[in-house]
Design a protein around this motif. Sequence first.
Motif, PDB file in Angstrom:
ATOM      1  N   GLN A   1     -91.528 -24.196   7.013  1.00  0.00           N
ATOM      2  CA  GLN A   1     -92.818 -24.843   6.822  1.00  0.00           C
ATOM      3  C   GLN A   1     -93.794 -24.532   7.956  1.00  0.00           C
ATOM      4  O   GLN A   1     -94.976 -24.288   7.716  1.00  0.00           O
ATOM      5  CB  GLN A   1     -92.632 -26.359   6.726  1.00  0.00           C
ATOM      6  N   HIS A   2     -93.296 -24.530   9.196  1.00  0.00           N
ATOM      7  CA  HIS A   2     -94.187 -24.353  10.335  1.00  0.00           C
ATOM      8  C   HIS A   2     -94.340 -22.889  10.764  1.00  0.00           C
ATOM      9  O   HIS A   2     -95.228 -22.567  11.549  1.00  0.00           O
ATOM     10  CB  HIS A   2     -93.674 -25.185  11.517  1.00  0.00           C
ATOM     11  N   CYS A   3     -93.466 -22.033  10.259  1.00  0.00           N
ATOM     12  CA  CYS A   3     -93.583 -20.604  10.576  1.00  0.00           C
ATOM     13  C   CYS A   3     -93.349 -19.813   9.280  1.00  0.00           C
ATOM     14  O   CYS A   3     -92.249 -19.295   9.047  1.00  0.00           O
ATOM     15  CB  CYS A   3     -92.563 -20.222  11.652  1.00  0.00           C
ATOM     16  N   PRO A   4     -94.384 -19.710   8.438  1.00  0.00           N
ATOM     17  CA  PRO A   4     -94.211 -19.094   7.112  1.00  0.00           C
ATOM     18  C   PRO A   4     -93.696 -17.664   7.162  1.00  0.00           C
ATOM     19  O   PRO A   4     -92.983 -17.242   6.249  1.00  0.00           O
ATOM     20  CB  PRO A   4     -95.621 -19.153   6.519  1.00  0.00           C
ATOM     21  N   THR A   5     -94.043 -16.891   8.207  1.00  0.00           N
ATOM     22  CA  THR A   5     -93.615 -15.488   8.233  1.00  0.00           C
ATOM     23  C   THR A   5     -92.139 -15.336   8.595  1.00  0.00           C
ATOM     24  O   THR A   5     -91.618 -14.219   8.613  1.00  0.00           O
ATOM     25  CB  THR A   5     -94.478 -14.677   9.223  1.00  0.00           C
ATOM     26  N   LEU A   6     -91.454 -16.471   8.874  1.00  0.00           N
ATOM     27  CA  LEU A   6     -89.999 -16.424   9.091  1.00  0.00           C
ATOM     28  C   LEU A   6     -89.239 -17.052   7.925  1.00  0.00           C
ATOM     29  O   LEU A   6     -88.025 -17.243   8.011  1.00  0.00           O
ATOM     30  CB  LEU A   6     -89.622 -17.148  10.390  1.00  0.00           C
ATOM     31  N   GLN A   7     -89.938 -17.358   6.844  1.00  0.00           N
ATOM     32  CA  GLN A   7     -89.249 -17.941   5.690  1.00  0.00           C
ATOM     33  C   GLN A   7     -88.191 -16.973   5.158  1.00  0.00           C
ATOM     34  O   GLN A   7     -88.439 -15.778   5.031  1.00  0.00           O
ATOM     35  CB  GLN A   7     -90.253 -18.271   4.585  1.00  0.00           C
ATOM     36  N   SER A   8     -87.006 -17.511   4.873  1.00  0.00           N
ATOM     37  CA  SER A   8     -85.863 -16.753   4.329  1.00  0.00           C
ATOM     38  C   SER A   8     -85.290 -15.744   5.324  1.00  0.00           C
ATOM     39  O   SER A   8     -84.435 -14.940   4.946  1.00  0.00           O
ATOM     40  CB  SER A   8     -86.248 -16.032   3.024  1.00  0.00           C
ATOM     41  N   LYS A   9     -85.761 -15.784   6.570  1.00  0.00           N
ATOM     42  CA  LYS A   9     -85.223 -14.891   7.601  1.00  0.00           C
ATOM     43  C   LYS A   9     -84.365 -15.696   8.576  1.00  0.00           C
ATOM     44  O   LYS A   9     -84.648 -16.873   8.823  1.00  0.00           O
ATOM     45  CB  LYS A   9     -86.369 -14.202   8.362  1.00  0.00           C
ATOM     46  N   PRO A  10     -83.320 -15.083   9.117  1.00  0.00           N
ATOM     47  CA  PRO A  10     -82.438 -15.829  10.025  1.00  0.00           C
ATOM     48  C   PRO A  10     -83.141 -16.202  11.332  1.00  0.00           C
ATOM     49  O   PRO A  10     -83.828 -15.386  11.936  1.00  0.00           O
ATOM     50  CB  PRO A  10     -81.287 -14.855  10.274  1.00  0.00           C
ATOM     51  N   LYS A  11     -82.934 -17.451  11.735  1.00  0.00           N
ATOM     52  CA  LYS A  11     -83.488 -17.976  12.988  1.00  0.00           C
ATOM     53  C   LYS A  11     -82.308 -18.473  13.812  1.00  0.00           C
ATOM     54  O   LYS A  11     -81.625 -19.433  13.425  1.00  0.00           O
ATOM     55  CB  LYS A  11     -84.490 -19.090  12.682  1.00  0.00           C
ATOM     56  N   LEU A  12     -82.044 -17.825  14.924  1.00  0.00           N
ATOM     57  CA  LEU A  12     -80.840 -18.078  15.716  1.00  0.00           C
ATOM     58  C   LEU A  12     -81.205 -18.758  17.035  1.00  0.00           C
ATOM     59  O   LEU A  12     -82.113 -18.314  17.742  1.00  0.00           O
ATOM     60  CB  LEU A  12     -80.103 -16.768  16.003  1.00  0.00           C
TER      61      LEU A  12
END
Length: 446
Positions: free
Chosen positions: A292-303
């Motif tokens: 929601q707060h970082c749309p360009t990381l949607q569906s991408k892994p956040k580690l």
Amino acid sequence: MSQTDETCREIRMDPRDRRILLSNRSNLVSKLDPSVLYDGLLSRGIFNQDMIDEIQIAGTRRDQARRLVQDLEMRGSRAFPAFLECLLETGQGHIVQFLQNGDSPSPPVPPPVRPNVLPVPLVEPFLTDNTKGGNKPDKCDFTPLPDVTKPDPLPSPYPDISPRPRPRSDSIQNYKMDASPCGLCLIINNVDFETESKLSSRKGSDVDCDRLERRFKSLNFVVTVKKNLKQRQIKQELSRLSKEDHSKYDCCVVIILSHGTEASHSRFPGAVHGVDGPSVPIQNITNYLNGQHCPTLQSKPKLFFIQACGGGEKDTGFEVSPEEVTPQEGGVDDQTDALPVSSSSDSLSCSDEVDARATLPTPSDILVSYSTFPGYVSWRDTMTGSWYVETMDRVLEENAATNDLVTMLTLVNSEVSQISAKGLYKQMPGSFNFLRKRFFFQTPPQ
């Protein structure tokens, strides 16, 4: 702290106003649009910008409304009248109306009257006898209802159900990881803590930071290192990272090396300290990069990798047979990354209390790896760095070309669990894994 903040802290909200907010909280959460209130509450001195930022990263509109009402109750006697003024200014007068009609919740709505429908007896059971490999019906005892006319049997909605084979592990998808560079990596390294924080310097953390900077550069990340950040600066760096355009990247990594403590939570436990003393909950840290707060990381892994204590308790382990483990001695200068036990409870803020709710959205595509189990200390050698980072760096070097991340973190858990501090204390890393696919790092050609 400003004079307005001091006043709000010293004067409690009028009990009647607070009762109105409490009794109408569910209505406020369902109807309130908090996004249009922030400027008005900020200009009136009810909240400062840091508080507004915390509310905005709480999640959905309902989450933000819930957090705003929660925090409003702690902002003094002027907070409720200012809240009503802001509602009127932003076209939400209908909310003011039901708040001013009284301080008791609306009467409960009676449950709908359901038609008196008699149950239909089961005509043909859909149970299978898997032990014999066929679809032979099992025996099923039931007593027909008296004086009930049985209708003609309906066709089964589940014809010829056969057991589905369990998916093979090689059918799990992998995250896309072919961008170059593959993503951004932020390392926050807090070493020198201010005297007022009553936290010691974290000798050996620079070794961890250098090691991780080299490792993630070799894995094709753009690495940024920030050292000795105060609580507010940690939030600013995370906010800046969330506002980056990650469209051309496949992944994002955040590494925090600091003192830590326990914190109330509804998703991810623990908190990390700024060098000035106040802490930032891990849950809030992950919120900066959610879909929601970082749309360009949607569906991408956040580690997220957290080298910090999860609390003040020291684990002495339990006895096992010698063949189960190969004990390893820690360094002679091992230290912990815990807040002193005497003051750990002081760091917990009322605003971090868990807000009960019926359901909670899953933070997809996020993995948080902790150096230690929540509630326990994390050990660090003042000369060679922390057990967790040193082990993880070696495991990545030896296995990143062939193994996925979850497998490698299991190896880290196993190796760290066999180390002992001063021949007595143990440490158990772990992770909260909400990844939907397997994650493989990019590795340089062999």
